[in-house]
Design an enzyme around this catalytic site. Structure first.
Site, short mmCIF file in Angstrom:
data_model
loop_
_atom_site.label_atom_id
_atom_site.label_comp_id
_atom_site.label_asym_id
_atom_site.label_seq_id
_atom_site.Cartn_x
_atom_site.Cartn_y
_atom_site.Cartn_z
CE LYS A 39 -0.21 0.44 5.12
NZ LYS A 39 -1.00 0.50 5.84
CG MET A 65 7.23 24.17 -2.05
SD MET A 65 6.18 24.32 -3.05
CE MET A 65 5.53 25.45 -2.11
CE1 TYR A 118 11.07 32.22 2.00
CE2 TYR A 118 11.11 30.01 2.20
CZ TYR A 118 10.54 31.25 1.25
OH TYR A 118 10.08 31.55 0.09
NE ARG A 174 -6.52 1.99 10.99
CZ ARG A 174 -5.30 1.57 11.13
NH1 ARG A 174 -5.03 2.45 11.23
NH2 ARG A 174 -5.15 0.10 10.51
#
Length: 394
Positions: free
Chosen positions: A48, A331, A283, A149
């Site tokens: 998965k 980013m 930043y 779940r």
């Protein structure tokens, strides 16, 4: 800074900004180690989430080539992609367990995908698809034994089992599996472990008293595969362990379980420059140079899967020496304080690897970011090409 005695993994592909190297030989070795550890039960290779970021189709093919005949997926789309890639039911059963209303039941039936059912709504939708296609379904009934779940609660279990067995008697489906999932198998001694073992035994006994004769009973995820032999039943479902990482790092690292990490993540220095003391970095200036130093620019960022939480903490290795991320991860890039060292522009930056050469591991990154190694490897994005080495399937 931490200095290693070696220089890191094999070179990046020429011109590559960054690359994730996937060692398929290590993957096969891990599967062999898990099979040897469990003995009799079959092994499901859980692929998965794009095989935890490693590439689902390539890893699934490698697992099949290694003799694994069960593959695990979360979403129907993942399961169907494996079939579309040519992995047929004669090679491996594919189980899919995360369904939502109006899902691709018909496509899954035609592709011979095993389907997990946790509630009557899902069984009803599946049966409608069976009647429309004329293709009987292979069903695994999932019990909620305490994870809270997916899965059927104990008070609803008799109704689900009865409905499934009625459909089986009509020839619409075959109940081939009874299964569940642990909540805290990675915490040895946690009281939920025995409670879930008992609950699963009760759910299984009820289903079998009602007439179910499942082909496979399965409960064990990676930590249970490694630590709880009483949970192994007919099939174990290793995910993280298959990719060579320890799901129980406080108990033992990969080598303690005969595993080797499969993925290495490498980038290339894009800039090296000298700056004065007191210079803000990235930043918000959450890092300021303590004195005159050199900075290195690494051209990967959170768009590539480098966690923003790695700001000021994430470790890398350059030329055998460890450095830390300096300032905010952006980013597309982040900066390391090289402490006056002057590596060449273009030199390799190893973010994580097996650790055999002294480099950081995915577990080191997980600890630095306050998360799990699972998250570190699965979040590596599509902008980072995968390079496969050591393959036997093709």
């Amino acid at each position: 800074m931490t200095t290693a005695n070696t220089t890191g993994p094999a070179a990046l592909t020429r011109g590559a900004r960054a690359e994730a190297t996937v060692d398929l030989a290590a993957l096969r070795d891990n599967l062999a180690a898990l099979r040897a550890r469990t003995g009799g039960p079959a092994v499901m290779a859980v692929v998965k989430a794009d095989a935890y970021g490693h590439g689902a189709v390539r890893c699934a093919r490698e697992a099949v080539a290694a003799g694994i005949d069960w593959l695990g997926t979360a979403t129907p789309e993942e399961a169907l992609a494996l079939r579309a890639a040519g992995i047929g039911p004669d090679q491996a059963r594919v189980l899919c367990w995360l369904w939502t209303p109006d899902g691709p039941w018909r496509q899954a039936l035609r592709a011979a995908v095993d389907i997990s059912v946790s509630g009557l709504w899902a069984l009803d939708e599946l049966l409608a698809a069976v009647r429309e296609t004329g293709v009987p379904g292979r069903v695994h009934l999932k019990a909620d034994t305490g994870l809270g779940r997916n899965g059927c609660q104990p008070h609803d279990w008799p109704d689900l089992v009865a409905a499934a067995l009625r459909a089986q008697a009509e020839g619409l489906i075959e109940v081939v599996g009874i299964w569940s999932h642990f909540a805290a198998a990675d915490e040895p001694g946690h009281p939920s472990i025995q409670a879930q073992l008992d609950s699963f035994a009760e759910a299984l006994a009820f289903a079998e008293r009602s007439g179910a004769r499942p082909e496979v009973r399965h409960l064990a995820n990676s930590p249970a595969t490694l630590l709880l032999p009483q949970s192994h039943y007919d099939l174990v479902r290793p995910g993280l362990a298959m990719y060579g990482l320890s799901p129980v790092p406080d108990v033992g690292g990969p080598a303690d379980f005969g595993l080797r990490p499969v993925m290495s993540l490498t980038a290339r220095l894009a800039l090296v420059k000298t700056v004065p003391g007191g210079h803000g970095v990235s930043y918000g200036h959450h890092y300021t140079t303590p004195g005159p130093t050199t900075l290195g620019l690494v051209p990967v960022g959170y768009a590539d899967g480098v966690p923003r939480h790695a700001s000021n903490t994430g470790p890398v290795q350059i030329g055998g020496t460890w450095y830390r991320v300096a300032g905010r991860v952006a980013m597309d890039q982040f900066v390391v304080d090289l402490g006056g060292d002057l590596p060449e522009v273009g030199e390799e930056v190893l973010l994580f690897g097996p650790g055999e050469r002294g480099e950081p591991t995915a577990e080191d990154w997980g600890r630095a970011c306050g998360t799990l190694s699972y998250e570190i490897i699965t979040r590596i994005g599509g902008r980072v090409p995968r390079r496969y080495v050591g393959g036997a399937a093709e």
